[in-house]
Design a protein around this motif. Sequence first.
Motif, short mmCIF file in Angstrom:
data_model
loop_
_atom_site.label_atom_id
_atom_site.label_comp_id
_atom_site.label_asym_id
_atom_site.label_seq_id
_atom_site.Cartn_x
_atom_site.Cartn_y
_atom_site.Cartn_z
N GLU A 70 0.82 -1.22 0.00
CA GLU A 70 0.00 0.00 0.00
C GLU A 70 0.85 1.26 0.00
N ALA A 94 -1.03 7.19 2.84
CA ALA A 94 -1.87 6.02 2.57
C ALA A 94 -3.19 6.11 3.34
N ARG A 98 -7.07 6.61 1.51
CA ARG A 98 -8.17 5.64 1.64
C ARG A 98 -9.53 6.30 1.72
#
Length: 481
Positions: A70, A94, A98
């Motif tokens: 990720e 990250a 999301r």
Amino acid sequence: MTVNDDSFTDWKNRERIAESMIPLIGRLHRERDVTILLHSRSLVNKSVVSILKTHRFARQIEGEELSVTETLPFLEALTALDLGPSQIDIGMLAKTYRTDGRGLSVEQFTAEAVAGATGENKIERRESRDVVLYGFGRIGRLLARLLIEKAGSGNGLRLRAIVVRRGGDQDIVKRASLLRRDSIHGQFQGTITVDEANSTIVANGNEIKMIYADDPSEVNYTAYGIKDAILIDNTGRWRDRAGLSQHLRPGVAKVVLTAPGKGDVLNVVHGVNHETIKPDEQIISCASCTTNAIVPPLKAMADEYGVLRGHVETVHSFTNDQNLLDNFHKSDRRGRSAPLNMVITETGAASAVAKALPELDARITGSSIRVPVPDVSIAILSLRLARETTREEVLDHLRNVSLTSPLKRQIDFTNAPDAVSSDFIGSRHASIIDAGATKVEGDDAILYLWYDNEFGYSCQVVRVVQHVSGVEYPTFPVPVA
């Protein structure tokens, strides 16, 4: 293929990805002065396993493990940008990606999130700032390790000299050996050589002059090519402005004390009041390790709930100012054997809160017990809040503070059910919230705050030095206030 085989294959794949991240992280650090973080933890010079463990740590905070699959795309996107000196948290990139919901690509999102470090917004790489250590004890040697580590990009802070009293034959050899090996903090990460003839230690290519003097007045720093330096006094011998001003000699521009300052000396806790340092201020104190441990979470609680009053009980590891065996000591109880006793003693941390957090209109009292462990302490902070709340709400608040707020470099968070003091040796945070021990009932809250009183405090000192030297680079994404 069995389940075990699947797990092992997945592990080997993540190892391969982490291995591919190392040269990207190293190149950004060396060539552009960019430090890659993951939830405030530096990934510079870390091994494959360390990178994977740091990713796994996110599970404690977010409830699920953060995968290198990720974060790698964000790291790759950063290498394609025209970045200036900065700190970039790929864990936060990250996390925020999301929930972004705009359908941007990783490249587009990353470019937008770090726009303050690119193009016309980027700051130029600055020349390194000379640093001198006055004293070379427990804190002095850890500061040396940190300064040498942070000199890796060739910019930032540069440790030029260490001033000590000569201790006898082979003085520099013995001091270098203490820098190389530490019973608590382990081996120095790198190489150290000694040039006795020139009184020089070379650590990871950094030439550090050992200057022998019994008094600040005996040293002319310009004779060693040192200029505009920040001197860090870690002896604690002088704590007021008059005493510390003795260090302001040719070659030294500012003095930073690693102990609570007296009189009108500004006591600074990085993350809380470091922005109040005036550009022309020459003498600054970094307060105590305990003050640094309690003030950030105290501010976090006061900002959200209000604090009417509080008490801090510090269970503190023993230090070198106590006796190994019973012997005369100028203090009442510190003469009793440190490794054999719990020793009630005083702490100035509570009174120092008012200096670092003057807007807090609450009475904070404090006391301390020294215990037979060599490092890592715990502060038990009992607070009467201005409103009622719940344990779950407090923990959610502090967890978010440790992740996304401007205090995320100061406050860490653990929900490990079997956490003990030795788990936090080497922590770079000022304090670590122990979720399992936290107690809340109505408007009463009790926080248990672990802290590495040696290394975590030294990290706070270096952050202050970076700030006053002008080499404290901005962090992206920008923390939420």
